[in-house]
Design an enzyme around this catalytic site. Structure first.
Site, PDB file in Angstrom:
ATOM      1  N   GLY A 273       0.832  -1.190   0.000  1.00 22.66           N
ATOM      2  CA  GLY A 273       0.000   0.000   0.000  1.00 22.66           C
ATOM      3  C   GLY A 273       0.867   1.240   0.000  1.00 22.66           C
ATOM      4  O   GLY A 273       1.899   1.296  -0.668  1.00 22.66           O
ATOM      5  N   HIS A 274       0.464   2.238   0.780  1.00 18.43           N
ATOM      6  CA  HIS A 274       1.113   3.533   0.723  1.00 18.43           C
ATOM      7  C   HIS A 274       2.573   3.488   1.190  1.00 18.43           C
ATOM      8  O   HIS A 274       3.457   4.056   0.555  1.00 18.43           O
ATOM      9  CB  HIS A 274       0.327   4.543   1.569  1.00 18.43           C
ATOM     10  CG  HIS A 274       0.867   5.928   1.483  1.00 18.43           C
ATOM     11  ND1 HIS A 274       0.909   6.638   0.299  1.00 18.43           N
ATOM     12  CD2 HIS A 274       1.400   6.744   2.427  1.00 18.43           C
ATOM     13  CE1 HIS A 274       1.444   7.833   0.521  1.00 18.43           C
ATOM     14  NE2 HIS A 274       1.750   7.919   1.801  1.00 18.43           N
TER      15      HIS A 274
END
Length: 294
Positions: A273-274
């Site tokens: 993810g981020h």
């Protein structure tokens, strides 16, 4: 490991607790390092340096509220090939000491130029994640002659505006359970921050300090670069995005970057993810070194 701090917060300042948590996180650093400050026109900038002193330089710019200690899963691999300088971004929650927060895109580029000058760096590779990725692109567009090549990880805005959920969670960070809700939204159950680092992140959120609370500025950050700006990029860039990115749609960011930035390499990483440098460190570490070795 050395730590020469010109500033000790007052006991009534929650920065005292934050500095303690920062040092606890820095204990996760798996290789020898030196910590020190360099002066800039905007204040004292805190740096963590690792790797052979005669190796080529590599500048690291962290995500917002994460500080330079976030690179602990990556630094052993990267500092085996480079003299790494993990730089605490002025004005964010970290150990740098802002005196006059620049606030504008030009000002932030001037700040980083001051850091380069004081470190004796003529030209460097750069890696930036999130806020650091935004700083990296901003610096490339204003001082391309100082950048050999760059890796931009999950950049804040840069290619696309934040999804409205970002503001919904970010504005509630300081509320009870706000940090837990924010991290759950950002990482779900793929990854958990090391407890020492999570403690530092929480302390940073709770540290109320006017000189370290960045406010939106029409000529500052956050910022989505224009087509013309992106088309003017003159240095090699690797863009890495996580397939589970939540601050915007990663495929749309991939598409805009690929269409506009000359010669960019872009990739969407599976099972990340981020904060992909912490979620998939082995792959990211190797991919970065492969790109820089070209």
């Amino acid at each position: 490991m050395t730590n020469h701090s010109p500033f000790i917060p007052k006991s009534s300042d929650s920065g005292t607790h934050y500095f303690q948590t920062y040092d606890e996180s820095l204990a996760l650093w798996p290789v020898p390092c030196k910590t020190f400050y360099v002066p800039t026109r905007f204040g004292q900038t805190h740096i963590i340096a690792s790797g052979p002193k005669d190796a080529p330089p590599l500048v690291l710019l962290h995500g917002a509220l994460f500080s330079s200690t976030m690179w602990h899963p990556n630094i052993a691999d990267w500092s085996s090939k480079y003299r790494t300088y993990a730089i605490d971004i002025i004005g964010d929650k970290n150990k740098s000491i802002p005196a006059d927060l620049c606030g504008t895109r030009t000002g932030y580029a001037d700040w980083l130029l001051d850091v380069f000058e004081n470190l004796g760096i003529e030209k460097s590779h750069i890696i930036g994640l999130s806020l650091g990725g935004l700083h990296t692109m901003n610096f490339i567009l204003r001082a391309s002659e100082r950048v050999k090549s760059a890796v931009i990880l999950s950049p804040a805005e840069t290619f696309l505006p934040f999804h409205h959920d970002f503001y919904r969670y970010a504005l509630r960070l300081a509320e009870p359970n706000g940090v837990d809700h924010f991290l759950k939204w950002m990482m779900t159950d793929r990854n958990a921050l090391h407890p020492k680092f999570a403690k530092q992140f929480h302390a940073g959120v709770m540290w109320q300090n006017g000189t370290r609370n960045q406010k939106p500025n029409a000529d500052g950050f956050p910022y989505v670069f224009t087509d013309d700006e992106l088309q003017s990029v003159k240095v090699p860039i690797l863009l890495l995005l996580g397939e589970h990115e939540v601050i915007y749609d990663p495929q749309s960011a991939f598409n805009r970057a690929s269409a506009l930035v000359p010669g960019i390499e872009a990739e969407i990483i599976k099972h990340a993810g981020h904060v992909l440098s912490m979620e998939q460190p082995e792959y990211v570490n190797e991919r970065v070194l492969r790109f820089f070795s070209k």
